[in-house]
Every structure is written in structure tokens, then in C-alpha cells.
Design an enzyme around this catalytic site. Structure first.
Site, PDB file in Angstrom:
ATOM      1  N   ARG A 131       0.480   3.687  -3.281  1.00 50.89           N
ATOM      2  CA  ARG A 131      -0.176   4.989  -3.071  1.00 50.89           C
ATOM      3  C   ARG A 131       0.850   6.103  -2.878  1.00 50.89           C
ATOM      4  O   ARG A 131       0.807   7.126  -3.569  1.00 50.89           O
ATOM      5  CB  ARG A 131      -1.095   4.918  -1.848  1.00 50.89           C
ATOM      6  CG  ARG A 131      -2.170   3.864  -2.027  1.00 50.89           C
ATOM      7  CD  ARG A 131      -3.277   3.989  -1.015  1.00 50.89           C
ATOM      8  NE  ARG A 131      -3.982   2.725  -0.878  1.00 50.89           N
ATOM      9  CZ  ARG A 131      -5.244   2.601  -0.490  1.00 50.89           C
ATOM     10  NH1 ARG A 131      -5.951   3.658  -0.170  1.00 50.89           N
ATOM     11  NH2 ARG A 131      -5.796   1.415  -0.385  1.00 50.89           N
ATOM     12  N   GLU A 139     -12.081  -0.376 -10.555  1.00 51.59           N
ATOM     13  CA  GLU A 139     -11.661  -1.341 -11.593  1.00 51.59           C
ATOM     14  C   GLU A 139     -12.568  -1.375 -12.827  1.00 51.59           C
ATOM     15  O   GLU A 139     -12.091  -1.579 -13.955  1.00 51.59           O
ATOM     16  CB  GLU A 139     -11.531  -2.753 -11.000  1.00 51.59           C
ATOM     17  CG  GLU A 139     -10.381  -2.904 -10.003  1.00 51.59           C
ATOM     18  CD  GLU A 139     -10.651  -2.309  -8.635  1.00 51.59           C
ATOM     19  OE1 GLU A 139     -11.848  -2.058  -8.328  1.00 51.59           O
ATOM     20  OE2 GLU A 139      -9.690  -2.070  -7.880  1.00 51.59           O
ATOM     21  N   GLU A 177       0.831  -1.215   0.000  1.00 54.28           N
ATOM     22  CA  GLU A 177       0.000   0.000   0.000  1.00 54.28           C
ATOM     23  C   GLU A 177       0.862   1.259   0.000  1.00 54.28           C
ATOM     24  O   GLU A 177       0.550   2.236  -0.681  1.00 54.28           O
ATOM     25  CB  GLU A 177      -0.948   0.019   1.216  1.00 54.28           C
ATOM     26  CG  GLU A 177      -1.977  -1.102   1.239  1.00 54.28           C
ATOM     27  CD  GLU A 177      -3.078  -0.973   0.185  1.00 54.28           C
ATOM     28  OE1 GLU A 177      -3.116   0.048  -0.521  1.00 54.28           O
ATOM     29  OE2 GLU A 177      -3.888  -1.911   0.064  1.00 54.28           O
ATOM     30  N   ASP A 216      -4.270 -10.141  -8.559  1.00 57.60           N
ATOM     31  CA  ASP A 216      -4.514  -9.119  -9.589  1.00 57.60           C
ATOM     32  C   ASP A 216      -3.321  -8.337 -10.156  1.00 57.60           C
ATOM     33  O   ASP A 216      -2.908  -8.526 -11.295  1.00 57.60           O
ATOM     34  CB  ASP A 216      -5.622  -8.141  -9.132  1.00 57.60           C
ATOM     35  CG  ASP A 216      -5.452  -7.586  -7.716  1.00 57.60           C
ATOM     36  OD1 ASP A 216      -4.390  -7.802  -7.122  1.00 57.60           O
ATOM     37  OD2 ASP A 216      -6.389  -6.918  -7.219  1.00 57.60           O
TER      38      ASP A 216
HETATM   39  C1  DMJ Z   1      -6.401   0.251  -5.061  1.00 59.79           C
HETATM   40  O1  DMJ Z   1      -5.623   0.558  -3.966  1.00 59.79           O
HETATM   41  C2  DMJ Z   1      -5.583  -0.385  -6.156  1.00 59.79           C
HETATM   42  O2  DMJ Z   1      -6.272  -0.319  -7.370  1.00 59.79           O
HETATM   43  C3  DMJ Z   1      -5.244  -1.814  -5.867  1.00 59.79           C
HETATM   44  O3  DMJ Z   1      -4.587  -2.434  -6.961  1.00 59.79           O
HETATM   45  C4  DMJ Z   1      -6.487  -2.600  -5.554  1.00 59.79           C
HETATM   46  N1  DMJ Z   1      -7.316  -1.970  -4.574  1.00 59.79           N
HETATM   47  C5  DMJ Z   1      -7.578  -0.552  -4.637  1.00 59.79           C
HETATM   48  C6  DMJ Z   1      -8.817  -0.153  -5.393  1.00 59.79           C
HETATM   49  O4  DMJ Z   1      -9.850  -1.017  -5.408  1.00 59.79           O
END
Ligand code: DMJ
Length: 523
Positions: free
Chosen positions: A137, A418, A133, A284
Site C-alpha cells: 500500500r 479481485e 501491507e 495469491d
Molecule cells: C489488497 O490489499 C490487495 O489486493 C491484496 O493483494 C489482497 N487483499 C486486498 C484486497 O482484497
């Protein structure tokens, strides 16, 4: 198992080699102006774009008023939320919002955010943070802000924070653990090893690391090496296992069941811990970063491309299914048994597959574009079949259900990006008007059900038209959802895909039109 990796070198600021990054040269290498050339356009598209800009201003203004310096805004109680993902770091929404504010030409608001980073963003914190995270971010947000504006403060903060993440790689295999303490690094320097400051998540089986976490560092870490001139982020230095290139080596060595990548890997042995495979949560963005690593390298990183192509082939063979009603979806796989469920998170894959399709062999191009369009259509159906026209956290294709949540616990929507992310890629790559139309449907639904007096909130049940709000304006709503929606109503040369790849938090990172590897000292 192997011996623990040795010291984390060159972490101290005064040992950092001088950077030779030439910002002006970089800007000249871009093929399009970052905010586009603004050709004339139809009034409807303009109005829609302006609406999304207004939503961003509303989200930012309320965050600023009630929660500046906290991580997220709580829009119903009108206060801030700190949470425990960022190890004492604050201002997640500020850092996540910077590039969106800049792209939308919200100049005053961008200056407010920049001022907060300059004056109040404190990196001397002590606490347990998610490596993933913080990387997607904060590092992603700061890097993007730097590349877009050339303001040194963003680069310096990104590099300083990046160094704090290095001890997470001190494991027997060099596969980082998921949790890192940002504070306890006093002993960490070139001459004294830092260790014992990272952990695996308590909930991850048997001390394992998570595919989507250790597999989602590559883009940002290559840029940290590029900007600092220090190869340590990208590639191992001396005999240690630091650096993201090492992660691939481990993954290439380990046997993959049916060619698939399970979600949990031991950072001690380098073996899989469970055979659960998902293109949604836990898996993912590992796949996303393979194709984007190749694109970011200006198509030179053929190892990443091959890993992506092989993984996608295995996914298609074992996980892609068609429902009785004709909807294409990607199931999850548990040791050979399929779970006919698709998470909202998995809906990014429509965009990813479309992005990759362009670069597939001639015989596969159309096939992958069709697959991408079908998945995106299914994800749109998960929105269209709800009463709010927003999609649930997970939807199923079993027991007579088609693209709908069947469990109470999966009916929520937390402002995730998404589905609109896939609309953007499909729009850019096909220009079929339906994608803009679907994006506009999402805007209207967000306005109707998620906009509250002081910001935007997630909802607990997408199948109820009197939604209960969750009182949380996620930072990715500003970083991703609103950015993708805005770009959907822009011309293609705004953050052109010729120049940029978006990290998994939608922070744009530049494609290296020169030779990345040679510069970063990577072999
Ligand atoms: C975001 O922090 C990013 O897109 C991550 O890859 C997956 N989760 C959240 C949004 O849903």
C-alpha cells in the site's frame, strides 16, 4: 540452520549512493501517454466512466471530511479508523488513493492528498507493522505516484520507508518475517547491525513466514533499487541475505510437493511448515508477482517466468476442477486433500492467467485464455447468484452448493477488487463486451448496497437485500476497486499494459524498457 545474516548495510540516509535515475528519460521511454490520448468513444462508456469518477470523489471527499490522516474512513459513524496493520503509520487511504485521483484527473483532490503527504505524513513512528501491507500500500502507492507525476516527495518518502523495512530480512535464510517494528532502528546502520526487530505473526504456524507476504515484495523492491541506485533492496549486498532476489534462491532450493508451493515457510530453516496450498489468501500474490516480475523486466527475468509456468502447470494439474454444474474453479489443497472452496481473493487469478496466456507457448495460449475466462465467469456467477449482486468472501462447490457461500461467516463483502480486476484484464485482452457489462453490474450493486451517507461501506451478508453495513471504507476500495472499474471504461492506452504492471494493490509500476538488472547492479 544457517547463521543469522550479518549487518543490514547502507540503511542510513547519509550513506545512500546518489541516484542516477533520470525521470525525463523514463517518461520518454513510455509508449503511451499515462492518461491516454482520449480518442472519441461511445457516450454510454463515457457516462459509466464518469459515474465511477463520481464514486471516487465521493469516497475521497468523505474520507477527507471525517478521517483525513487516519488510515480508513468509518462511513457510518463518520470518523476515522487506525487499526494495527501499519505500525503507527497513518494516512493509508491518502497514499492508496493518490494514483487513482491522478489518473481520474481529480486534480484538486490529488493536490489535497499530495499536501497531506508533504506536510503530515510522518515516518518516525514506533509500532509493529505488516511488512507486506506497508509494502503493497505505502511503498507501492508512493512509487506509483512518483512515476506518474515526477514529484520528488513521493520518491523520497518511498526510499526512506523502504530502508525501514530492511531489518525484516535479517533472518537465518534471508526470508523476511511478517511483522516489523518501524521504530526501533536507532542502532541500524552500515557499521552496527540491526536485529531483533521483526517477528512472525502469532497466528502463523511455528514462527513461519507466509508465501503471499514474502513473495509480494519483488516489484516494489526492484524499483527501490532502481530509484536509489542502491542494490540492497534487490540483491544481497556483502555477505548478508538482504534483498528480494535471495527469496527465490530459497524457494528454488526447497522441494515442492507435487510442484506446488505451500503457504507457510520457516525463515529459520527454509523448509515448509505446513502443506496447505492456496491461490487465494496466503498464497495469491506470490504467483501474481512471478509473472509480473517477468513482465516488468521487459521479459528478461526468465527465472520468474519459469517459476510461474511451472507453478501454474502444477496448480492446473492438482487444483483446477469443474463443478457438476460446469463451473471451473480453483480448489485449495491440504496435504493432498482438496477443499472445494474458492475465496474472493482467488478471483484475481482469472486476470493473472489471462495476462500470462498472452506470453505462453503457441500451443498453450488459447488454453490459458479459456481457463482465465472460465474462472472469471465462475467469479461472476458468485456475484450473480447473490441477492445483492456482490460476491461473498468465499464460495463453495460441495454439498450441492455451486459458487455460493455455505457458511454464515463467509457471506460478507468488504469492497474487495479481485473480481472486477479480472474483468479489466479480460476486457483489455479480449474486448468481449460482457466484461464491461459485468463491471457495470458491480457499479450498480455497489451504489445500491454499499453507498451510505458518508462514503462506501462493506456489507455483512451478500444474500440479504437489507444489508448490514460493516462501517469500513477499506483503502483498497480507492486504490483498486474504483481504479479497475474506471479503467474498464477507458481506452486501452490509459495506463497501458505495454508500459505498466499493477502491483497487488493496483499501483502502476513501469515496465523497464531498458536493462533493469544492469542498472540495479543485480547479477
Ligand atoms: C489488497 O490489499 C490487495 O489486493 C491484496 O493483494 C489482497 N487483499 C486486498 C484486497 O482484497
Amino acid at each position: 540452520g544457517a547463521e543469522p545474516a550479518s549487518a543490514a548495510p547502507a540503511a542510513a540516509r547519509d550513506t545512500r549512493p546518489p541516484s542516477h535515475f533520470d525521470y525525463e528519460r523514463f517518461r520518454q521511454s513510455l509508449r503511451h501517454p499515462v492518461r491516454g490520448r482520449r480518442p472519441p468513444e461511445d457516450p454510454e462508456t463515457r457516462t459509466r466512466r464518469m459515474k465511477v469518477k463520481e464514486m471516487m470523489k465521493f469516497a475521497w471527499d468523505n474520507y477527507k471530511q471525517y478521517a483525513l490522516g487516519k488510515n480508513e474512513l468509518r462511513p457510518l459513524s463518520k470518523n476515522g479508523h487506525i487499526g494495527n496493520m501499519f505500525g503507527g503509520l497513518r494516512g493509508a487511504t491518502v497514499v492508496d488513493a493518490l494514483d487513482t485521483l491522478y489518473i481520474m484527473e481529480l486534480e484538486e483532490e490529488f493536490q489535497e492528498a499530495k499536501k497531506w503527504v508533504e506536510k503530515s505524513f510522518d515516518l518516525n513512528v514506533n509500532g509493529e507493522a505488516s511488512l507486506f501491507e506497508v509494502n503493497i500500500r505505502y511503498i507501492g502507492g508512493l512509487l506509483a505516484a512518483y512515476y506518474l507525476t515526477g514529484e520528488e516527495v513521493f520518491k523520497n518518502k518511498a526510499l526512506e520507508l523502504g530502508e525501514k523495512l530492511l531489518p525484516a530480512f535479517n533472518t537465518p535464510t534471508g526470508i523476511p518475517r511478517g511483522v516489523i517494528n518501524l521504530g526501533r532502528q536507532e542502532t541500524c546502520s552500515f557499521f552496527s547491525p540491526c536485529s531483533g526487530m521483526s517477528w512472525s505473526w502469532g497466528w502463523a504456524s511455528a514462527g513461519s513466514s507466509i508465501l503471499a507476504e514474502f513473495g509480494t515484495l519483488h516489484l516494489e523492491f526492484l524499483h527501490l533499487s532502481e530509484l536509489s541506485g542502491n542494490p540492497v533492496f534487490a540483491e544481497k549486498a556483502s555477505s548478508s541475505h538482504l534483498g528480494v532476489m535471495n527469496i527465490r534462491k530459497v524457494l528454488n532450493k526447497v522441494e515442492k510437493p507435487q510442484g506446488l508451493y505451500p503457504n507457510f515457510l520457516s525463515p529459520v530453516t527454509g523448509n515448509w511448515v505446513q502443506h496447505h496450498v492456496s491461490i487465494g489468501g496466503l498464497g495469491d500474490s506470490f504467483y501474481e508477482y512471478l509473472i509480473k516480475s517477468w513482465l516488468m523486466s521487459d521479459k528478461k527475468d526468465s527465472e520468474a517466468k519459469k517459476m510461474y509456468d511451472d507453478a501454474l502447470e502444477a496448480i492446473e494439474k492438482h487444483l483446477v476442477k469443474k463443478s457438476a454444474g460446469g463451473l471451473t474453479y480453483i480448489a485449495e489443497w491440504r496435504g493432498g486433500i482438496l477443499d472445494h472452496k474458492m475465496g474472493h481473493l482467488a478471483c484475481f487469478s482469472g486476470g493473472m492467467i489471462a495476462l500470462g496466456a498472452e506470453h505462453a507457448g503457441e500451443e498453450k495460449k488459447q488454453h490459458y485464455m479459456d481457463l482465465a475466462a472460465e474462472i472469471t465467469h465462475t467469479c461472476h456467477e458468485s456475484y450473480a447468484r447473490s441477492d445483492t449482486k456482490l460476491g461473498p468472501e468465499a464460495f463453495r462447490f460441495d454439498a450441492g452448493s455451486e459458487a455460493m457461500a455455505t457458511r454464515l461467516s463467509e457471506r460478507y463483502y468488504i469492497l474487495r477488487p479481485e473480481v472486477v480486476e479480472s474483468y479489466l484484464y479480460l476486457w483489455r485482452l479480449t474486448h468481449e463486451p460482457k466484461y464491461r457489462q459485468w463491471g457495470w453490474e458491480a457499479v450498480k450493486a455497489l451504489e445500491k448496497h454499499c453507498r451510505v451517507e458518508a462514503g462506501f461501506s462493506g456489507i455483512r451478508d451478500v444474500y440479504s437485500t437489507t444489508p448490514i453495513h460493516d462501517n469500513m471504507q477499506q483503502s483498497f476500495f480507492l486504490a483498486e476497486t474504483l481504479k479497475y472499474l474506471y479503467l474498464l471504461f477507458c481506452e486501452d492506452d490509459v495506463l497501458s499494459l505495454d508500459d505498466w504492471v499493477f502491483n497487488t494493490e493496483a499501483h502502476p509500476l513501469p515496465i523497464n524498457h531498458t536493462n533493469f538488472k544492469a542498472k540495479a547492479g543485480v547479477q
